[in-house]
Design a protein around this motif. Structure first.
Motif, PDB file in Angstrom:
ATOM      1  N   ILE B   8      36.276  10.632 -40.874  1.00  0.00           N
ATOM      2  CA  ILE B   8      36.042   9.772 -39.896  1.00  0.00           C
ATOM      3  C   ILE B   8      35.781  10.400 -38.390  1.00  0.00           C
ATOM      4  CG2 ILE B   8      36.901   7.480 -38.873  1.00  0.00           C
ATOM      5  CD1 ILE B   8      38.491   7.225 -41.409  1.00  0.00           C
ATOM      6  N   PRO B   9      34.635   9.989 -37.800  1.00  0.00           N
ATOM      7  CA  PRO B   9      34.525  10.373 -36.410  1.00  0.00           C
ATOM      8  C   PRO B   9      35.677   9.997 -35.449  1.00  0.00           C
ATOM      9  CG  PRO B   9      32.506   9.058 -37.337  1.00  0.00           C
ATOM     10  CD  PRO B   9      33.594   8.943 -38.301  1.00  0.00           C
ATOM     11  N   TYR B  11      35.577   9.005 -32.519  1.00  0.00           N
ATOM     12  CA  TYR B  11      35.467   7.853 -31.839  1.00  0.00           C
ATOM     13  C   TYR B  11      35.766   6.693 -32.654  1.00  0.00           C
ATOM     14  CZ  TYR B  11      31.070   6.216 -33.842  1.00  0.00           C
ATOM     15  OH  TYR B  11      30.241   5.861 -34.595  1.00  0.00           O
ATOM     16  N   GLU B  12      35.604   6.622 -33.861  1.00  0.00           N
ATOM     17  CA  GLU B  12      36.179   5.610 -34.686  1.00  0.00           C
ATOM     18  C   GLU B  12      37.639   5.722 -34.810  1.00  0.00           C
ATOM     19  OE1 GLU B  12      34.393   4.860 -38.779  1.00  0.00           O
ATOM     20  OE2 GLU B  12      32.439   4.690 -37.675  1.00  0.00           O
ATOM     21  N   GLU B  19      42.720  -0.782 -31.936  1.00  0.00           N
ATOM     22  CA  GLU B  19      42.985  -1.988 -32.615  1.00  0.00           C
ATOM     23  C   GLU B  19      44.297  -1.859 -33.074  1.00  0.00           C
ATOM     24  OE1 GLU B  19      40.089  -1.561 -36.000  1.00  0.00           O
ATOM     25  OE2 GLU B  19      40.387  -3.763 -36.317  1.00  0.00           O
TER      26      GLU B  19
END
Lengths: 245, 245
Positions: B8-9, B11-12, B19
Motif C-alpha cells: 500500500i503506497p 500516502y494511502e 482517518e
C-alpha cells in the motif's frame, strides 16, 4: 432525437439514446450496436461525439467494446435484494453469471484502537484479516476485507479453505452456517467512493473508478462477529430495496 | 506507523492514519490537523507524500482545506436510515446541517417509451419533470430528477412551490402528505456512478466524481406516482440499514 439547444452535451444525449434503446429492449444483451460511421450519419454528429458517447456508455457498464470486432450490449448489472441476507452464489447465478471466490490475502494482525472498538476486544489482541475477491465469469466484482476476533476468524477461515478447495463460491456471510455461530443481524452503511490504488488493482479498474463501499458489522445479539469493508464495482453491481410508508 | 514494505503506497497509509485518528476521536470535527511540515517530520516522508495523503483525505470527505489557513477535520457524512422513509429536513438536521431545497428546473415534456412503461401512461402523454437540488449549509448535496404523470405532477409542484416560498426544505417524498395522495411503498436501486457533466455542474464536483445514484419508483398500491433519479455526493452522504438473518 438530439437537441442542439439543450445544455446537455450531444455525446451525453447520444449515450442516453443508446441507454434507452437497451432499457426498451430494442437492443439486447450481446446485440452489436451500430458502427461509429452509422451513428455519425444517423444523428448527424462528428466521430468525436460518437466516440465520447460510446466511451461513456462503456464506463457506465451499458456496452462492451471488443477491439477489431465492434461494440456490444453488456450484461445488465447484478441486482441484489437488500432486505434479506443473500447468498453470493445465488445472487450471481440469477444474473446468469458463474460465481467464484478467491483469497487475496489472509493474515493475523494485532488489533488497533478502531478494530478493538468495533469487535469488542482489547488493543493488541490477535485479529484475523481475511481478504477475498468475488468473481463473476472470472472477472473481479467485489473485494471483501473482513476482520474477525482470532478464534472466530480461524473457524471461518477453516470453512473458507474448504469452500475454496471444493470450488464453492461464497462470501463470509455464507460461512456462518458451517461453524457453530448464529448471526442475528448485520448493520451496514452504503456509500459511493473512488477506488484507491490498492482496491483498483484488485478489481481491475482505474484509480478513481466509482465503487460502492458497504461497511458491515455482523452481530450475534450484542456480540460483533465480523467487521467487513466490501467494495463493489459500480458498473457491475446494484442493490435494490422496497421501503414501506 | 508507516510500513515501507507494505504494497500500500505511503500516502494511502498516511491517509489511513489520519482517518483512524478521526474515527478514534483523537481528531474531532473542526480540529486543525498538523501542518505539512509537521507531518513530514513526524512520519519521515516527503512533502509530496503528505500532500497526496491530505488530498486523498479531502476527496474522501475526511478533511477540508481552507487556503492560507490550514486543514481541518470535516463534518462527518450525513447518515440516512434506509428501512424507513425519512424526511429530508430531519435527516440533515440530525447531522447539524441547515437544510434547504431549490428548483433546478421544472418543465412539461412528452413521455417517451421508457417513462410510459415506468409511469403506466401512454407514449406522448404529458409528464412533469421536476428537478430539485437539496443543500446542506448552502452546499449542494443531492440532485433529485423526478418525473410524474401530468396531473399528479401539477399537484406536487403546487406543494413544492409553497414549500419553497415558505423556505421549508423538502424532498418530493415529503410532499405527498400535502396532496390527496397516499404512497404505500417505494422501490429503489442503489448504485455507484461517476458524475456526468450535467450533474457535476449541479453538485459542484468534477466530472467522474463518485456519486450514489438511487433510482426510485413511488407507488400507491400498484399505481406508480413518481419515477425519480437521485444523485448524492459520495463524500457527503451515506445510507445505513440493519438486516436481520
Amino acid at each position: 432525437m438530439l437537441n442542439r439547444n439543450d445544455p446537455i452535451p450531444l455525446y451525453e444525449q447520444l449515450k442516453s439514446i443508446i441507454e434507452d434503446d437497451i432499457k426498451n429492449g430494442k437492443l439486447r444483451y450481446n446485440d452489436q450496436i451500430p458502427s461509429e460511421r452509422e451513428l455519425c450519419q444517423q444523428f448527424n454528429v462528428s466521430r468525436i461525439t460518437v466516440r465520447q458517447a460510446i466511451s461513456l456508455a462503456e464506463k457506465e457498464g451499458l456496452v462492451q467494446r471488443l477491439h477489431g470486432v465492434g461494440t456490444f450490449v453488456a450484461k445488465p448489472k447484478i441486482q441484489q435484494e437488500l432486505t434479506t441476507i443473500n447468498n453470493f452464489k445465488s445472487t450471481l447465478e440469477k444474473q446468469g453469471l458463474l460465481a467464484s471466490t478467491q483469497y487475496h490475502d489472509s493474515k493475523v494482525i494485532s488489533s488497533d484502537f478502531q478494530l478493538s472498538r468495533l469487535l469488542h476486544i482489547d488493543v493488541m489482541d490477535k485479529v484475523l484479516n481475511l481478504q477475498l475477491v468475488g468473481l463473476g465469469d472470472d472477472s473481479p466484482i467485489v473485494f471483501y476485507n473482513s476482520y474477525f476476533e482470532y478464534n472466530i476468524g480461524m473457524k471461518i477461515k477453516e470453512s473458507a479453505d474448504l469452500a475454496i478447495e471444493k470450488n464453492i463460491p461464497f462470501s463470509t456471510l455464507d460461512l456462518y452456517e458451517n461453524v457453530e455461530l448464529a448471526p442475528t443481524h448485520v448493520e451496514q452503511t452504503f456509500e459511493s467512493v473512488a477506488a484507491n490504488e490498492h482496491v483498483s488493482d484488485i478489481l481491475h479498474v482505474e484509480t478513481g473508478f466509482p465503487l460502492l463501499r458497504i461497511t458491515s458489522i455482523v452481530f450475534q445479539d450484542t456480540l460483533p462477529l465480523e467487521y467487513k469493508e466490501s467494495y463493489y464495482r459500480g458498473d457491475k453491481y446494484r442493490f435494490f430495496i422496497t421501503r414501506k410508508w
